[in-house]
Motif scaffolding. Structure first.
Motif, PDB file in Angstrom:
ATOM      1  N   LEU A 150      22.702 -16.457 -56.506  1.00 50.20           N
ATOM      2  CA  LEU A 150      21.641 -16.341 -55.501  1.00 50.20           C
ATOM      3  C   LEU A 150      22.127 -16.445 -54.066  1.00 50.20           C
ATOM      4  O   LEU A 150      21.499 -15.904 -53.155  1.00 50.20           O
ATOM      5  CB  LEU A 150      20.587 -17.436 -55.738  1.00 50.20           C
ATOM      6  N   ALA A 151      23.229 -17.168 -53.836  1.00 50.66           N
ATOM      7  CA  ALA A 151      23.663 -17.430 -52.457  1.00 50.66           C
ATOM      8  C   ALA A 151      24.188 -16.157 -51.807  1.00 50.66           C
ATOM      9  O   ALA A 151      24.864 -15.352 -52.448  1.00 50.66           O
ATOM     10  CB  ALA A 151      24.745 -18.504 -52.442  1.00 50.66           C
ATOM     11  N   ARG A 152      23.877 -16.003 -50.527  1.00 50.81           N
ATOM     12  CA  ARG A 152      24.347 -14.844 -49.786  1.00 50.81           C
ATOM     13  C   ARG A 152      25.129 -15.279 -48.551  1.00 50.81           C
ATOM     14  O   ARG A 152      25.159 -14.600 -47.543  1.00 50.81           O
ATOM     15  CB  ARG A 152      23.172 -13.934 -49.411  1.00 50.81           C
ATOM     16  N   ARG A 153      25.772 -16.457 -48.660  1.00 52.66           N
ATOM     17  CA  ARG A 153      26.710 -16.901 -47.635  1.00 52.66           C
ATOM     18  C   ARG A 153      27.776 -17.756 -48.307  1.00 52.66           C
ATOM     19  O   ARG A 153      27.538 -18.348 -49.357  1.00 52.66           O
ATOM     20  CB  ARG A 153      26.013 -17.685 -46.523  1.00 52.66           C
ATOM     21  N   THR A 154      28.950 -17.819 -47.694  1.00 49.20           N
ATOM     22  CA  THR A 154      30.028 -18.635 -48.237  1.00 49.20           C
ATOM     23  C   THR A 154      29.702 -20.103 -48.024  1.00 49.20           C
ATOM     24  O   THR A 154      29.392 -20.513 -46.910  1.00 49.20           O
ATOM     25  CB  THR A 154      31.354 -18.290 -47.534  1.00 49.20           C
ATOM     26  N   PRO A 155      29.758 -20.923 -49.085  1.00 46.69           N
ATOM     27  CA  PRO A 155      29.396 -22.342 -48.923  1.00 46.69           C
ATOM     28  C   PRO A 155      30.313 -23.060 -47.945  1.00 46.69           C
ATOM     29  O   PRO A 155      31.522 -22.844 -47.925  1.00 46.69           O
ATOM     30  CB  PRO A 155      29.570 -22.906 -50.341  1.00 46.69           C
ATOM     31  N   ALA A 171      36.872 -29.265 -36.335  1.00 47.23           N
ATOM     32  CA  ALA A 171      37.651 -28.025 -36.345  1.00 47.23           C
ATOM     33  C   ALA A 171      37.373 -27.219 -37.614  1.00 47.23           C
ATOM     34  O   ALA A 171      38.289 -26.773 -38.320  1.00 47.23           O
ATOM     35  CB  ALA A 171      39.148 -28.317 -36.208  1.00 47.23           C
ATOM     36  N   ASP A 172      36.076 -27.041 -37.910  1.00 43.16           N
ATOM     37  CA  ASP A 172      35.630 -26.339 -39.117  1.00 43.16           C
ATOM     38  C   ASP A 172      35.004 -25.008 -38.709  1.00 43.16           C
ATOM     39  O   ASP A 172      33.804 -24.935 -38.431  1.00 43.16           O
ATOM     40  CB  ASP A 172      34.613 -27.205 -39.869  1.00 43.16           C
ATOM     41  N   PRO A 173      35.786 -23.933 -38.645  1.00 45.30           N
ATOM     42  CA  PRO A 173      35.251 -22.658 -38.143  1.00 45.30           C
ATOM     43  C   PRO A 173      34.159 -22.062 -39.035  1.00 45.30           C
ATOM     44  O   PRO A 173      33.234 -21.436 -38.531  1.00 45.30           O
ATOM     45  CB  PRO A 173      36.482 -21.749 -38.075  1.00 45.30           C
ATOM     46  N   LEU A 174      34.256 -22.243 -40.359  1.00 42.54           N
ATOM     47  CA  LEU A 174      33.224 -21.692 -41.236  1.00 42.54           C
ATOM     48  C   LEU A 174      31.883 -22.371 -40.981  1.00 42.54           C
ATOM     49  O   LEU A 174      30.852 -21.709 -40.824  1.00 42.54           O
ATOM     50  CB  LEU A 174      33.632 -21.867 -42.702  1.00 42.54           C
ATOM     51  N   GLY A 175      31.889 -23.703 -40.939  1.00 44.04           N
ATOM     52  CA  GLY A 175      30.649 -24.415 -40.658  1.00 44.04           C
ATOM     53  C   GLY A 175      30.111 -24.098 -39.281  1.00 44.04           C
ATOM     54  O   GLY A 175      28.896 -23.964 -39.090  1.00 44.04           O
ATOM     55  N   GLU A 176      31.011 -23.962 -38.304  1.00 42.20           N
ATOM     56  CA  GLU A 176      30.567 -23.620 -36.953  1.00 42.20           C
ATOM     57  C   GLU A 176      29.917 -22.236 -36.931  1.00 42.20           C
ATOM     58  O   GLU A 176      28.887 -22.031 -36.271  1.00 42.20           O
ATOM     59  CB  GLU A 176      31.757 -23.646 -35.988  1.00 42.20           C
ATOM     60  N   HIS A 236      28.367 -20.736 -39.451  1.00 45.77           N
ATOM     61  CA  HIS A 236      27.040 -20.841 -40.070  1.00 45.77           C
ATOM     62  C   HIS A 236      26.034 -21.456 -39.093  1.00 45.77           C
ATOM     63  O   HIS A 236      24.892 -20.985 -38.981  1.00 45.77           O
ATOM     64  CB  HIS A 236      27.117 -21.701 -41.326  1.00 45.77           C
ATOM     65  N   ALA A 237      26.433 -22.521 -38.415  1.00 39.49           N
ATOM     66  CA  ALA A 237      25.521 -23.176 -37.479  1.00 39.49           C
ATOM     67  C   ALA A 237      25.162 -22.246 -36.331  1.00 39.49           C
ATOM     68  O   ALA A 237      24.004 -22.189 -35.886  1.00 39.49           O
ATOM     69  CB  ALA A 237      26.154 -24.460 -36.950  1.00 39.49           C
ATOM     70  N   ARG A 238      26.142 -21.501 -35.826  1.00 35.09           N
ATOM     71  CA  ARG A 238      25.858 -20.558 -34.717  1.00 35.09           C
ATOM     72  C   ARG A 238      24.908 -19.442 -35.180  1.00 35.09           C
ATOM     73  O   ARG A 238      24.035 -19.015 -34.428  1.00 35.09           O
ATOM     74  CB  ARG A 238      27.156 -19.952 -34.198  1.00 35.09           C
TER      75      ARG A 238
END
Length: 858
Positions: free
Chosen positions: A435-440, A565-570, A572-574
């Motif tokens: 179901l997910a459509r983004r990288t966790p 320094a978590d670019p993936l999480g950043e 997603h948040a952006r």
């Protein structure tokens, strides 16, 4: 799929013989054999077989269509196949309650009566009474009889939220998922609208109070609502009131002998009277005791009476104590294996359980779990209330199961809970992968042994069906994990539920779970998991139109991800921060954050993130008039989705691209992109987006001059959005239809279409500027009808709104309309300035309309 593949494969997967399936379904073994050999069966038989196999929703609809030879093509929204007859089986041994039934019959016969509350203590038989009466009158409600358990008095968590109940009810009456609005009031209004068209019976079981009930009630129509609750619901003065007390001694005795099945035993026997008195005359305890006697043929009623009376010098008449006697009697008779299994089930925090979870909980084989569940069911220690294969405790028996489990060593009880949490996390993550459509991001690793037995979730419909059945259990598991100090599960389970809860629109539940995860993460000082939870909370807040809270949470998340320094999480948040800005009309901020997110996704080579950010960035660029950049963004997204094999992502990018091509006069490319997107959405049975693609396709064909094709596609889109109850998109299509009708000289019809669209936009679309679109359309209609004064007024009003909301397309349309109105009114000197302004905007947008304005200026 052939009928043989459908039935035989599913039977073998369930581990059943033909005889076992026939017995479960209540059909003959010959019927099962004939169906497996390709002979179509009746819809009624098909539904019985589906229930016996544990099928629901889309899977049930496909199965029924397959074994009956029915068609389940594009016109049937399988994802929301209606299930409007969901009453549990009537209790075959229902006894007594004649006075209460008489009261209820009188009430239901009154056309002005529509709501009745049936209340009484736990175990008194409220649900059985309501279900019995519902079956008695079911034929009077041809549009369906719905049973909904509200879990008002479960101590595993709070009662089911009415906003979530409304989702299930709307799906049950075939409202498409995309047509279900987000807010409680909006869903309640749509539900009342649906009920007004129907004659239905609605049974709301175990309500917590009026606040839970009121949004579920009809506003008008002929729906009968039965409500059961342990408390009086005094805040519903319009409702009738029926109080259920304990049974009369005579009725309790008759119930006892009916269940015990002793031919020589009479209901007026003094021994029977003593037994039912020791059971407190409660239907539940009488049933337990009589069932025990039926299982032990060598016992006499006097033996049962002695056993009931012997604990610590005798039992009182308080209902809970009476239940203790009957429960202890049944529990003591269990062999060690079933007894341990029963205690394990008592540790389950959720409302119900299936054989897979039970096997994990008790660490037994799947077949053994099914056998043990059947044994407890035979002893009336668990119930199978509505769905085959899903079991639950009566509330009072649950308490005794937990009390029995409390005597086990702490480490054993802890191991039981860990196995259950590991099972639920394993399954939730399996569903999330579909179901997910983004990288966790920010997903905490949990070291746990995978379960020995787990369902395979091979497709998104499989995942949705499993989550639909288990989401309350998952919520309870996460909450229990947090309370028990198993914080890693309190973080990981909500993260795995995220995609499902968003797809189903369960915003409040998702927000609650994010709060659980955030609290657990902070207790563990796990900043990465905290940032993930904050991102989810911000996303939810913006979906719930609380933009200020959304930006606050998302800014907190962004700061944490930067610090870590978590670019993936950043990224997603952006992305979510940009969505909030887009919803607020702050296009500059939205574009900046989407672009920053895209850059981050590129840096870490997250192609799914790149595709999503590019798609959303293109939407912003198109809105502000940067058409070349918007098209390039969609092409970038399209390429990425193709490489990922993501057909739904490709369909969305193609649909946006079709609209953009059409706006620049590249009609052939627009038709091609819209047609491809349409095929992809149809293959996925995504009916709301099918309607959207028909809308895009019809608008392009209208502008190209293919009026017959445009009329057909726009008409079908309008019909589909009406069927879905999607008022906003219906208004968009009504505007497009009105413009087409203006082009073809159907002026009265155009006026009606545009009036309908403006009614919606003036109410709901003003803050987005959408009302300017239909006002320009009304100006064009007025001019076609040779009324330049009215046309000038419409276009002037549209211009003011378009400028306020930076809607360049509509600003140009309004200026062109003002110029044309001036020319028609004989004022060429006042026409030139607005026409030149329109020409400049059209040229900047690459619009084909620039040429027709040049003609006017020559």
């Amino acid at each position: 799929m052939s009928t043989d593949e459908t039935l035989r494969a599913r039977r073998l997967k369930a581990g059943l013989t033909q005889a076992e399936l026939a017995a479960r379904a209540g059909v003959s073994e010959r019927t099962v054999s004939k169906t497996e050999h390709g002979i179509a069966c009746s819809p009624g038989t098909a539904r019985k077989l589906a229930a016996a196999l544990g099928l629901a929703g889309a899977a049930q609809a496909r199965f029924v269509a397959g074994v009956t030879g029915g068609d389940h093509g594009n016109d049937i929204p399988l994802a929301v196949a209606a299930a409007t007859r969901t009453l549990p089986h009537d209790v075959a041994t229902f006894t007594g309650r004649e006075e209460e039934l008489r009261q209820l019959r009188e009430f239901a016969a009154d056309p002005a009566s529509r709501i009745c509350v049936i209340h009484g203590m736990a175990g008194v038989g409220k649900s059985a009474f309501a279900v019995h009466f519902a079956h008695e009158v079911a034929e009077r409600f041809p549009d369906g009889q719905l049973f909904v358990r509200l879990y008002g008095h479960e101590d595993a968590g709070r009662p089911v939220e009415p906003v979530d109940v409304l989702t299930a009810l709307l799906l049950a009456v075939a409202v498409l998922p995309g047509a279900i609005p987000d807010g409680l009031e909006e869903r309640a209004a749509l539900w009342r609208s649906e009920l007004a068209k129907r004659r239905m019976l609605l049974l709301l079981d175990d309500a917590s109070g009026s606040e839970q009930i009121r949004p579920l009630l009809p506003g008008s129509g002929e729906t009968l609502v039965l409500i059961t609750s342990r408390q009086r619901v005094t805040a519903l003065p319009e409702a009738a009131d029926i109080a259920l007390e304990t049974m009369t001694p005579e009725d309790a005795a008759r119930l006892f002998v009916t269940i015990a099945r002793r031919p020589s035993q009479q209901a007026d026997s003094p021994d029977v009277a003593r037994a039912v008195a020791l059971c407190g005359f409660l239907p539940l305890t009488v049933t337990l005791a009589a069932g025990y006697l039926r299982q032990h043929r060598v016992w006499a009623v006097t033996d049962l009476v002695a056993a009931l009376a012997q604990d610590d010098g005798g039992l009182g008449r308080i209902a809970a104590d009476q239940l203790s006697a009957a429960f202890d009697l049944s529990y003591r008779n269990l062999a060690p294996g079933p007894g341990r299994f029963f205690r394990c089930l008592g540790l389950h925090p959720g409302p119900d359980i299936d054989s897979y979870a039970a096997a994990a909980l008790a660490e037994v084989e799947l077949g053994a779990a099914r056998t043990l569940l059947d044994e407890l069911f035979d002893y009336h220690l668990i119930e199978e209330p509505a769905v085959r294969g899903r079991y639950r405790f009566h509330d009072l028996i649950r308490e005794h199961a937990r009390a029995a489990a409390a005597v086990d060593p702490d480490d054993e009880r802890l191991a039981v809970l860990r196995r259950l949490l590991a099972y639920y996390l394993h399954m939730a993550r399996a569903a999330d992968r579909q179901l997910a459509r983004r990288t966790p991001s920010g997903v905490r690793e949990v070291l746990a042994k995978p379960p020995a037995h787990a369902r395979e979730l091979l497709t998104p419909p499989d995942a949705l069906a499993w989550m639909d059945a288990e989401y309350l259990n998952l919520h309870a598991a996460a909450a229990h994990a947090a309370a028990s100090g198993m914080l890693e599960y309190a973080i990981a389970i909500p993260a795995a539920m995220d995609a499902y809860l968003f797809r189903r629109g369960r915003w409040q539940q998702a927000l609650d779970l994010s709060g659980i995860a955030l609290g657990a993460a902070r207790n563990l000082r796990d900043d990465l998991s905290a940032a993930r939870a904050l991102t989810d909370m911000g996303r939810l807040r913006y979906m719930m139109a609380d933009l200020e809270a959304a930006r606050t949470r998302l800014s907190e998340a962004l700061d944490l991800h930067r610090t870590l320094a978590d670019p993936l999480g950043e990224a997603h948040a952006r992305t979510q921060l940009a969505n909030a800005s887009l919803a607020a009309g702050d296009y500059a901020a939205a574009a900046a954050d989407f672009l920053a997110a895209l850059t981050l996704y590129q840096r870490i080579d997250d192609r799914r993130g790149q595709a999503h950010a590019a798609t959303r960035l293109g939407v912003v660029q198109f809105a502000v008039g940067d058409r070349a950049a918007a098209i390039e963004s969609q092409r970038t997204a399209l390429s990425a989705y193709a490489a990922l094999g993501d057909s739904i992502g490709r369909a969305h990018a193609l649909a946006h691209l079709a609209e953009m091509h059409g706006s620049q006069g590249r009609y052939g490319e627009g038709v091609e992109a819209a047609t491809e997107a349409l095929d992809l959405f149809r293959a996925a049975q995504d009916h709301v987006n099918v309607a959207g693609c028909l809308f895009y396709l019809g608008a392009i064909q209208r502008d190209r001059g293919d009026t017959e094709l445009a009329s057909a596609n726009l008409g079908r889109a309008l019909e589909m959005f009406r069927e879905a109850g999607d008022e906003w998109d219906e208004a968009n299509v009504s505007d497009a239809v009105g413009r087409l009708q203006t082009q073809t000289g159907q002026y009265p019809a155009a006026a009606a279409s545009l009036a309908r669209a403006e009614e919606v936009f003036a109410r709901d679309g003003a803050k987005y500027g959408q009302v300017s679109t239909v006002r320009n359309s009304r100006g064009e209609l007025a001019l076609a009808m040779a009324d330049p004064i009215a046309a000038l007024a419409w276009h002037t009003s549209a211009l003011e709104i378009a400028v306020t909301h930076s809607m360049k397309d509509e600003e140009a349309r309004a200026c062109e309309g003002i110029g044309r109105s001036r020319l028609r009114a004989g004022e060429p000197g006042l026409a030139e300035a607005p026409l030149r302004r329109a020409l400049g905007i059209y040229e900047s947008l690459g619009s084909p309309y620039a040429e027709r304005v040049r003609e006017l200026l020559r």
